[in-house]
Design an enzyme around this catalytic site. Structure first.
Site, mmCIF file in Angstrom:
data_model
loop_
_atom_site.group_PDB
_atom_site.id
_atom_site.type_symbol
_atom_site.label_atom_id
_atom_site.label_comp_id
_atom_site.label_asym_id
_atom_site.label_seq_id
_atom_site.Cartn_x
_atom_site.Cartn_y
_atom_site.Cartn_z
ATOM 1 N N CYS A 74 0.826 -1.216 0.000
ATOM 2 C CA CYS A 74 0.000 0.000 0.000
ATOM 3 C C CYS A 74 0.859 1.264 0.000
ATOM 4 O O CYS A 74 0.522 2.238 -0.670
ATOM 5 C CB CYS A 74 -1.017 -0.005 1.142
ATOM 6 S SG CYS A 74 -0.355 0.089 2.811
ATOM 7 N N HIS A 138 -2.883 1.199 7.071
ATOM 8 C CA HIS A 138 -3.131 0.966 5.641
ATOM 9 C C HIS A 138 -3.412 2.315 4.992
ATOM 10 O O HIS A 138 -4.094 3.158 5.578
ATOM 11 C CB HIS A 138 -4.329 0.035 5.461
ATOM 12 C CG HIS A 138 -4.659 -0.276 4.032
ATOM 13 N ND1 HIS A 138 -3.802 -0.939 3.202
ATOM 14 C CD2 HIS A 138 -5.768 0.002 3.292
ATOM 15 C CE1 HIS A 138 -4.361 -1.068 1.999
ATOM 16 N NE2 HIS A 138 -5.551 -0.509 2.033
ATOM 17 N N HIS A 150 -6.007 1.270 -3.739
ATOM 18 C CA HIS A 150 -5.212 0.733 -2.644
ATOM 19 C C HIS A 150 -4.711 -0.667 -2.974
ATOM 20 O O HIS A 150 -5.041 -1.232 -4.019
ATOM 21 C CB HIS A 150 -6.020 0.745 -1.342
ATOM 22 C CG HIS A 150 -7.122 -0.255 -1.288
ATOM 23 N ND1 HIS A 150 -7.347 -1.043 -0.198
ATOM 24 C CD2 HIS A 150 -8.063 -0.623 -2.199
ATOM 25 C CE1 HIS A 150 -8.381 -1.834 -0.427
ATOM 26 N NE2 HIS A 150 -8.836 -1.598 -1.628
#
Length: 196
Positions: A74, A138, A150
């Site tokens: 990510c 994240h 993502h």
């Protein structure tokens, strides 16, 4: 596009290490056609435009990447998206599951590198998300129209709706201080090039 004869002439002189071209009256980011050609050359491209001379590293397309922690994850997706928008973010070395080891990688580093918190996302903003943690562990790039880009473990990088699950686990929204709305075209152009 580049002239094949010019390419051969350049190779006759030595190793081709980058390609330089210009957009005198155009956008200060690579076009979809530029991104397709860049992938074929596997080289960094330097662009002369109204922004000056900007290097665009040859990063993989943003969509459809295989997850590889620390290489294609990510953070590297966010970093590469910003590189395609003409901004260089730092390389961080981080351990797997760093959030379980008392570290707060994103929240400690975002402000140090030109990001500030905002309440409502705009295209190009970074969405910090908490997944099974009390820390933001994240990140995603907001694409506008209630979509995010993502890369989760064991999945290909993708775009998804920024609603339901992702909205519920949102920690915070961050904007880059040097970001201009036109920078988003670099990300958009890669999404177009990667899907054609």
């Amino acid at each position: 596009m580049f002239d094949p004869k010019a390419w051969i002439d350049a190779e006759d002189l030595g190793d081709v290490v980058a390609l330089v071209h210009s957009h005198p009256d155009g956008a200060a980011v690579l076009s979809p056609l530029d991104r397709q050609a860049q992938q074929q050359t596997s080289l960094p491209w330097w662009l002369v435009s109204s922004r000056g001379l900007v290097e665009f590293p040859c990063v993989p397309h943003l969509l459809g990447r295989q997850f590889d922690f620390g290489q294609l994850d990510c953070y590297t997706l966010m970093k590469d998206a910003y590189a395609l928008a003409g901004h260089t973010l730092p390389d961080f070395r981080y351990e797997e599951d760093w959030w379980q080891k008392g570290q707060n990688l994103y929240i400690d580093n975002l402000p140090k590198h030109g990001f500030y918190q905002v309440k409502n996302p705009e295209p190009g903003d970074v969405l910090m998300i908490q997944l099974a943690s009390d820390k933001a562990n994240h990140c995603a790039v907001y694409l506008g129209d209630n979509e995010l880009l993502h890369h989760c473990p064991n999945r290909l990088s993708n775009r998804q709706s920024f609603g339901g699950y992702w909205y519920y686990h949102l920690h915070s929204i961050w904007r880059y201080e040097r970001w201009q709305s036109s920078d988003f075209m670099g990300i958009y152009n890669d999404l177009v090039a990667g899907s054609s």
